[in-house]
Design a protein around this motif. Structure first.
Motif, PDB file in Angstrom:
ATOM      1  N   ARG A   1       7.280   1.065  12.444  1.00 45.81           N
ATOM      2  CA  ARG A   1       8.596   1.648  12.208  1.00 45.81           C
ATOM      3  C   ARG A   1       9.452   0.718  11.368  1.00 45.81           C
ATOM      4  NH1 ARG A   1       8.890   6.326  14.683  1.00 45.81           N
ATOM      5  NH2 ARG A   1      11.018   6.647  14.015  1.00 45.81           N
ATOM      6  N   GLU A   2      10.138   1.327  10.399  1.00 44.26           N
ATOM      7  CA  GLU A   2      11.002   0.562   9.518  1.00 44.26           C
ATOM      8  C   GLU A   2      12.270   1.377   9.329  1.00 44.26           C
ATOM      9  OE1 GLU A   2      10.036  -0.486   5.325  1.00 44.26           O
ATOM     10  OE2 GLU A   2       8.550  -1.760   6.321  1.00 44.26           O
ATOM     11  N   ALA A   3      13.416   0.766   9.656  1.00 52.19           N
ATOM     12  CA  ALA A   3      14.702   1.471   9.533  1.00 52.19           C
ATOM     13  C   ALA A   3      14.620   2.848  10.198  1.00 52.19           C
ATOM     14  CB  ALA A   3      15.100   1.603   8.052  1.00 52.19           C
ATOM     15  N   GLY A   4      13.989   2.898  11.384  1.00 50.07           N
ATOM     16  CA  GLY A   4      13.944   4.139  12.154  1.00 50.07           C
ATOM     17  C   GLY A   4      12.930   5.145  11.650  1.00 50.07           C
ATOM     18  N   GLN A   5      12.167   4.808  10.611  1.00 50.45           N
ATOM     19  CA  GLN A   5      11.235   5.759  10.002  1.00 50.45           C
ATOM     20  C   GLN A   5       9.801   5.305  10.247  1.00 50.45           C
ATOM     21  OE1 GLN A   5      10.582   6.570   6.019  1.00 50.45           O
ATOM     22  NE2 GLN A   5      10.745   8.745   6.465  1.00 50.45           N
ATOM     23  N   ALA A   6       8.902   6.266  10.535  1.00 50.61           N
ATOM     24  CA  ALA A   6       7.491   5.920  10.699  1.00 50.61           C
ATOM     25  C   ALA A   6       6.881   5.684   9.326  1.00 50.61           C
ATOM     26  CB  ALA A   6       6.761   7.045  11.420  1.00 50.61           C
ATOM     27  N   ILE A   7       6.268   4.521   9.151  1.00 51.26           N
ATOM     28  CA  ILE A   7       5.615   4.178   7.882  1.00 51.26           C
ATOM     29  C   ILE A   7       4.140   3.967   8.178  1.00 51.26           C
ATOM     30  CG2 ILE A   7       5.505   2.541   5.962  1.00 51.26           C
ATOM     31  CD1 ILE A   7       8.181   3.775   5.979  1.00 51.26           C
ATOM     32  N   TYR A   8       3.284   4.684   7.423  1.00 48.15           N
ATOM     33  CA  TYR A   8       1.841   4.604   7.643  1.00 48.15           C
ATOM     34  C   TYR A   8       1.196   3.708   6.595  1.00 48.15           C
ATOM     35  CZ  TYR A   8       2.416   8.590  10.787  1.00 48.15           C
ATOM     36  OH  TYR A   8       2.790   9.404  11.818  1.00 48.15           O
ATOM     37  N   PRO A   9       0.723   2.510   7.002  1.00 49.73           N
ATOM     38  CA  PRO A   9      -0.012   1.679   6.042  1.00 49.73           C
ATOM     39  C   PRO A   9      -1.333   2.372   5.707  1.00 49.73           C
ATOM     40  CG  PRO A   9      -0.106   0.691   8.230  1.00 49.73           C
ATOM     41  CD  PRO A   9       0.774   1.912   8.336  1.00 49.73           C
ATOM     42  N   THR A  10      -1.587   2.542   4.430  1.00 49.67           N
ATOM     43  CA  THR A  10      -2.744   3.324   3.993  1.00 49.67           C
ATOM     44  C   THR A  10      -3.534   2.506   2.976  1.00 49.67           C
ATOM     45  OG1 THR A  10      -1.530   5.381   4.348  1.00 49.67           O
ATOM     46  CG2 THR A  10      -3.448   5.499   2.881  1.00 49.67           C
TER      47      THR A  10
ATOM     48  N   ALA B   1     -15.308   2.803  -5.032  1.00 50.88           N
ATOM     49  CA  ALA B   1     -16.528   2.074  -5.408  1.00 50.88           C
ATOM     50  C   ALA B   1     -17.308   2.873  -6.442  1.00 50.88           C
ATOM     51  CB  ALA B   1     -17.395   1.821  -4.174  1.00 50.88           C
ATOM     52  N   THR B   2     -17.879   2.163  -7.417  1.00 55.25           N
ATOM     53  CA  THR B   2     -18.792   2.788  -8.384  1.00 55.25           C
ATOM     54  C   THR B   2     -20.080   1.978  -8.392  1.00 55.25           C
ATOM     55  OG1 THR B   2     -17.772   1.481 -10.145  1.00 55.25           O
ATOM     56  CG2 THR B   2     -17.069   3.770  -9.945  1.00 55.25           C
ATOM     57  N   GLY B   3     -21.173   2.597  -8.779  1.00 57.34           N
ATOM     58  CA  GLY B   3     -22.443   1.871  -8.819  1.00 57.34           C
ATOM     59  C   GLY B   3     -23.606   2.831  -8.924  1.00 57.34           C
ATOM     60  N   GLY B   4     -24.796   2.320  -8.563  1.00 62.31           N
ATOM     61  CA  GLY B   4     -25.986   3.149  -8.669  1.00 62.31           C
ATOM     62  C   GLY B   4     -26.656   2.968 -10.016  1.00 62.31           C
ATOM     63  N   ASP B   5     -26.060   2.112 -10.865  1.00 63.42           N
ATOM     64  CA  ASP B   5     -26.629   1.837 -12.185  1.00 63.42           C
ATOM     65  C   ASP B   5     -26.845   0.333 -12.336  1.00 63.42           C
ATOM     66  OD1 ASP B   5     -24.016   1.067 -12.111  1.00 63.42           O
ATOM     67  OD2 ASP B   5     -23.523   1.798 -14.117  1.00 63.42           O
ATOM     68  N   GLY B   6     -26.845  -0.398 -11.205  1.00 62.59           N
ATOM     69  CA  GLY B   6     -27.057  -1.838 -11.256  1.00 62.59           C
ATOM     70  C   GLY B   6     -25.772  -2.640 -11.362  1.00 62.59           C
ATOM     71  N   GLY B   7     -24.642  -1.971 -11.652  1.00 64.03           N
ATOM     72  CA  GLY B   7     -23.379  -2.707 -11.810  1.00 64.03           C
ATOM     73  C   GLY B   7     -22.361  -2.282 -10.764  1.00 64.03           C
ATOM     74  N   GLU B   8     -22.585  -2.630  -9.495  1.00 59.69           N
ATOM     75  CA  GLU B   8     -21.680  -2.193  -8.437  1.00 59.69           C
ATOM     76  C   GLU B   8     -20.304  -2.849  -8.574  1.00 59.69           C
ATOM     77  OE1 GLU B   8     -24.964  -2.838  -7.844  1.00 59.69           O
ATOM     78  OE2 GLU B   8     -25.299  -0.679  -7.605  1.00 59.69           O
ATOM     79  N   ARG B   9     -19.258  -2.051  -8.405  1.00 59.30           N
ATOM     80  CA  ARG B   9     -17.889  -2.562  -8.408  1.00 59.30           C
ATOM     81  C   ARG B   9     -17.085  -1.811  -7.368  1.00 59.30           C
ATOM     82  NH1 ARG B   9     -14.600  -5.093 -11.769  1.00 59.30           N
ATOM     83  NH2 ARG B   9     -13.058  -3.491 -11.412  1.00 59.30           N
ATOM     84  N   ALA B  10     -16.190  -2.508  -6.699  1.00 57.60           N
ATOM     85  CA  ALA B  10     -15.337  -1.833  -5.723  1.00 57.60           C
ATOM     86  C   ALA B  10     -13.955  -2.457  -5.753  1.00 57.60           C
ATOM     87  CB  ALA B  10     -15.937  -1.934  -4.323  1.00 57.60           C
ATOM     88  N   ALA B  11     -12.937  -1.650  -5.498  1.00 54.71           N
ATOM     89  CA  ALA B  11     -11.559  -2.147  -5.497  1.00 54.71           C
ATOM     90  C   ALA B  11     -10.804  -1.496  -4.350  1.00 54.71           C
ATOM     91  CB  ALA B  11     -10.882  -1.820  -6.833  1.00 54.71           C
ATOM     92  N   GLU B  12      -9.671  -2.071  -4.051  1.00 54.81           N
ATOM     93  CA  GLU B  12      -8.914  -1.619  -2.883  1.00 54.81           C
ATOM     94  C   GLU B  12      -7.435  -1.543  -3.246  1.00 54.81           C
ATOM     95  OE1 GLU B  12     -10.012  -3.701   0.625  1.00 54.81           O
ATOM     96  OE2 GLU B  12      -8.136  -3.227   1.668  1.00 54.81           O
ATOM     97  N   TYR B  13      -6.748  -0.474  -2.811  1.00 57.70           N
ATOM     98  CA  TYR B  13      -5.347  -0.269  -3.156  1.00 57.70           C
ATOM     99  C   TYR B  13      -4.546   0.006  -1.891  1.00 57.70           C
ATOM    100  CZ  TYR B  13      -7.726   0.453  -7.563  1.00 57.70           C
ATOM    101  OH  TYR B  13      -8.536   0.288  -8.642  1.00 57.70           O
ATOM    102  N   PRO B  14      -3.550  -0.826  -1.598  1.00 56.69           N
ATOM    103  CA  PRO B  14      -2.735  -0.599  -0.394  1.00 56.69           C
ATOM    104  C   PRO B  14      -1.486   0.226  -0.718  1.00 56.69           C
ATOM    105  CG  PRO B  14      -2.278  -2.773  -1.306  1.00 56.69           C
ATOM    106  CD  PRO B  14      -3.176  -2.069  -2.289  1.00 56.69           C
ATOM    107  N   TYR B  15      -1.115   1.101   0.216  1.00 62.62           N
ATOM    108  CA  TYR B  15       0.117   1.894   0.080  1.00 62.62           C
ATOM    109  C   TYR B  15       0.856   1.875   1.415  1.00 62.62           C
ATOM    110  CZ  TYR B  15      -2.029   3.827  -4.110  1.00 62.62           C
ATOM    111  OH  TYR B  15      -2.614   3.969  -5.339  1.00 62.62           O
ATOM    112  N   ARG B  16       2.113   2.232   1.373  1.00 65.22           N
ATOM    113  CA  ARG B  16       2.879   2.455   2.607  1.00 65.22           C
ATOM    114  C   ARG B  16       3.590   3.790   2.443  1.00 65.22           C
ATOM    115  NH1 ARG B  16       3.659  -1.275   6.103  1.00 65.22           N
ATOM    116  NH2 ARG B  16       5.833  -0.845   6.572  1.00 65.22           N
ATOM    117  N   PHE B  17       3.153   4.795   3.205  1.00 64.91           N
ATOM    118  CA  PHE B  17       3.730   6.132   3.063  1.00 64.91           C
ATOM    119  C   PHE B  17       4.631   6.447   4.256  1.00 64.91           C
ATOM    120  CE2 PHE B  17      -0.445   6.739   0.802  1.00 64.91           C
ATOM    121  CZ  PHE B  17       0.094   6.826  -0.476  1.00 64.91           C
ATOM    122  N   GLY B  18       5.845   6.948   3.969  1.00 63.53           N
ATOM    123  CA  GLY B  18       6.759   7.339   5.043  1.00 63.53           C
ATOM    124  C   GLY B  18       6.855   8.854   5.107  1.00 63.53           C
TER     125      GLY B  18
END
Lengths: 404, 404
Positions: free
Chosen positions: A346-355, A360-377
């Motif tokens: 909770r932030e300033a009385g509001q529910a905030i969902y960390p998301t 990920a991509t791959g299957g061709d020998g070049g695997e790569r993965a990334a991660e993106y954080p969000y906070r949705f109210g």
């Protein structure tokens, strides 16, 4: 020329449903240049519907009714139009045959009350309704037209676009045309988009520019008025070019294109398949993607909580980039996403969902993965939609780049 | 006593926004026993708004306007009410002070156009608006009342509930009340339901009965009018009992209850978990179920085509009952469904999708599985919704029976 909408149904006056039909009709009438001055809602009462229609026919050239065409006793539109137009109802055998065919195709049997639906005002032009059982019709009265459409939004929308608008263009030889172009963006809030295109938003300009926010998306509408479509499009083109220049890859599509359309098209172009883990979005990402014709064979999804997914996939929970890669391997696909909506704080009385969204991509020998954080109210349903939209946008960007 | 809503705003007639205010007002008027016979929408045009108000005052005791109270030139409600009531607009210094205080508290400065908002029809009762800047007012004309509220939903809702309803109860000493009960059914078409309950659908009856169809569902609305809520509910009770008797287990819920609510509640009561294979519904079943608070930990889904599912689960495709059982074992759950929408065949020019729903229960030593065939017509999105609804209904029945 003037138009009027008469929405029929007690459920509308009891507030049990919101009348979304009227807005759809209004937009389409505006596009052909009909002026809508009144919209009236009445309940399922014969006398009041007939009175509303009489007033409407006096003050408008084109009267469109929605609702009240069903088979039950409280469906009074047919009788009310007949009364207002001063004509008897007559039985049209072809309409009954159409309803029968519709029922037969689905293995249903016709009930006697459906027979009632084959009666329309004498001299009315029947409108065949391939998307439902309620026959629709147009009553021409001098230079006026009363057009009766079903209340079910999908049926009404189909009939308006495919039957009514062509009829109106033909009969009234509409000139003057309004053309709208929609640029669809994802990743900036409406007020930021409004600032970026603000110099185009002065009233009275031609074209006019406006913004409309959906959850996680902002549409920029460019609307031009001209005598013909080519002139209207020529007015729109330079404004569109400049707005595209300013917003660059934040714009993902135009007009009716959705994020899922763009992602599905990208999968097709690269001949990739996609697997999504939906831990929080509950199937929404897959549901959106698989509405695109032909996309179902390229898309699969696991809907479960993150812990259960970790057990199924044999990974310990940590980075969602690693989780996305495990999902990709499990699904034997070239592209994967893992979307995990966490418990709210909770932030300033509001529910905030960390998301967290992993790609990920791959299957061709070049695997790569990334991660993106969000906070949705907001409430959880809204949060799910925002998380699904951002997942689709991350997948779109991975498809453009060819890697996570 | 009769009420009428006049919604004011050109954006409503251009279809740029959907009028959700009207449904909110309608529900609240119904609850105090006011009959709403008409709802009218007009654009920001002084003459047309004044004309609509004149008609409304003739045929209704209570007229509620929304919108058109802002500070800009196209806000004409104040002038239109003054015209319709035959009174001049007068300046009310207290209203200007209120607006000034609202702006000051937020660090904004008043613009000259806000001064316009301090003018109301002579003799009108001002309604203070602590949630916005638009002052509202009530004009009493003989036994009639014209009540002008803002168009912003949050402000309108606050003022209706906290100012207008208490005023109406006090002034008109309302006794009558309208109570609605919704019975929700799944498995019969609207015309068949209409026949089963047709004897209750005569107009003028109390309670009245009506039906509304959604995709795959039909709602039966029972609405009673009485002096107080207890009497209204007593009028509804025997009709509800008889309709429940006739439709038996086709009725899955009441009022706002959804199929997913009922299935999620059933899972909780039995302490079961559920796994669904969605080969065609694309995640829709899981998406609906996981919107129910707390249901996500009991529900998981596989979204993929049937052939891919067969490979993942190590079963050869044949009966979907067997597929459902394989899904149940894979998901380590007590209940499972497998929904497979097949390739469409064409009948009478229409695409018909053969759909099979398998349901399996087990995990307690008594494995059981069953299979249900359907044929759904319409566009594919509709077919998916119907298939998802029937899957939920089959799961509901398995939960009631305690076995597939």
């Amino acid at each position: 020329m003037r138009a009027e909408i008469v929405s029929i149904g007690s459920e509308l006056l009891l507030g049990q449903i919101v009348d979304t039909n009227a807005a759809f009709i209004a937009r389409h009438l505006a596009a052909v240049g009909l002026d809508l001055f009144h919209k009236v809602t009445v309940g399922d009462n014969l006398a009041r519907v007939a009175a509303a229609l009489t007033t409407a026919i006096e003050r408008a050239h084109v009267v469109i009714t929605t609702g009240g065409l069903g088979p039950t006793a409280d469906d009074v539109t047919r009788e009310a139009v007949a009364q207002a137009a001063g004509r008897p109802l007559v039985f049209v055998p072809e309409l009954l045959q159409e309803i029968e065919a519709f029922f037969r195709a689905r293995g249903f049997t016709l009930s006697p009350s459906n027979r009632k639906q084959s009666y329309i005002p004498e001299g009315a032009i029947p409108l065949s309704n391939p998307v439902g059982t309620a026959p629709c019709f147009i009553v021409e009265q001098d230079d006026r037209a009363v057009i009766s459409l079903p209340g079910v939004p999908r049926e009404m929308e189909f009939l308006l676009v495919n039957r009514v608008l062509p009829y109106l263009r033909e009969r009234y030889r509409f000139r003057g045309i309004i053309v709208s172009r929609l640029l669809r963006s994802c990743g900036l809030g409406e007020s930021r988009v409004g600032e970026v295109v603000g110099d185009y938003m002065a009233t009275g300009a031609n074209p006019t520019v406006g913004t409309m926010a959906h959850l996680g998306q902002v549409d920029i509408r460019i609307t031009a008025k001209a005598d013909d479509e080519a002139t209207a499009r020529a007015l729109i083109a330079p404004v569109e070019a400049e707005i595209r220049h300013r917003l660059a890859d934040l714009i993902f599509g135009v007009d009716a294109e959705t994020l899922e359309d763009v992602v599905a098209a990208g999968l097709g172009q690269r001949d990739w398949t996609l697997t999504v883990l939906e831990a929080g979005t509950g199937g929404l990402v897959a549901e959106r993607l698989t509405t695109v014709p032909g996309a179902a064979r390229r898309v699969q999804a696991l809907v479960m909580e993150a812990e259960a997914a970790g057990r199924h996939l044999g990974v310990t929970l940590g980075s969602v980039a690693a989780l996305a890669e495990a999902v990709r391997v499990w699904g034997k696909s070239r592209l994967a996403a893992a979307t995990v909506i966490g418990a709210p704080d909770r932030e300033a009385g509001q529910a905030i969902y960390p998301t967290r969204i992993g790609v990920a991509t791959g299957g061709d020998g070049g695997e790569r993965a990334a991660e993106y954080p969000y906070r949705f109210g907001g409430d959880f349903r809204q949060v799910r939609v925002r998380a699904a939209v951002m997942t689709l946008d991350r997948l779109r960007r991975a498809l453009i780049a060819g890697s996570a």
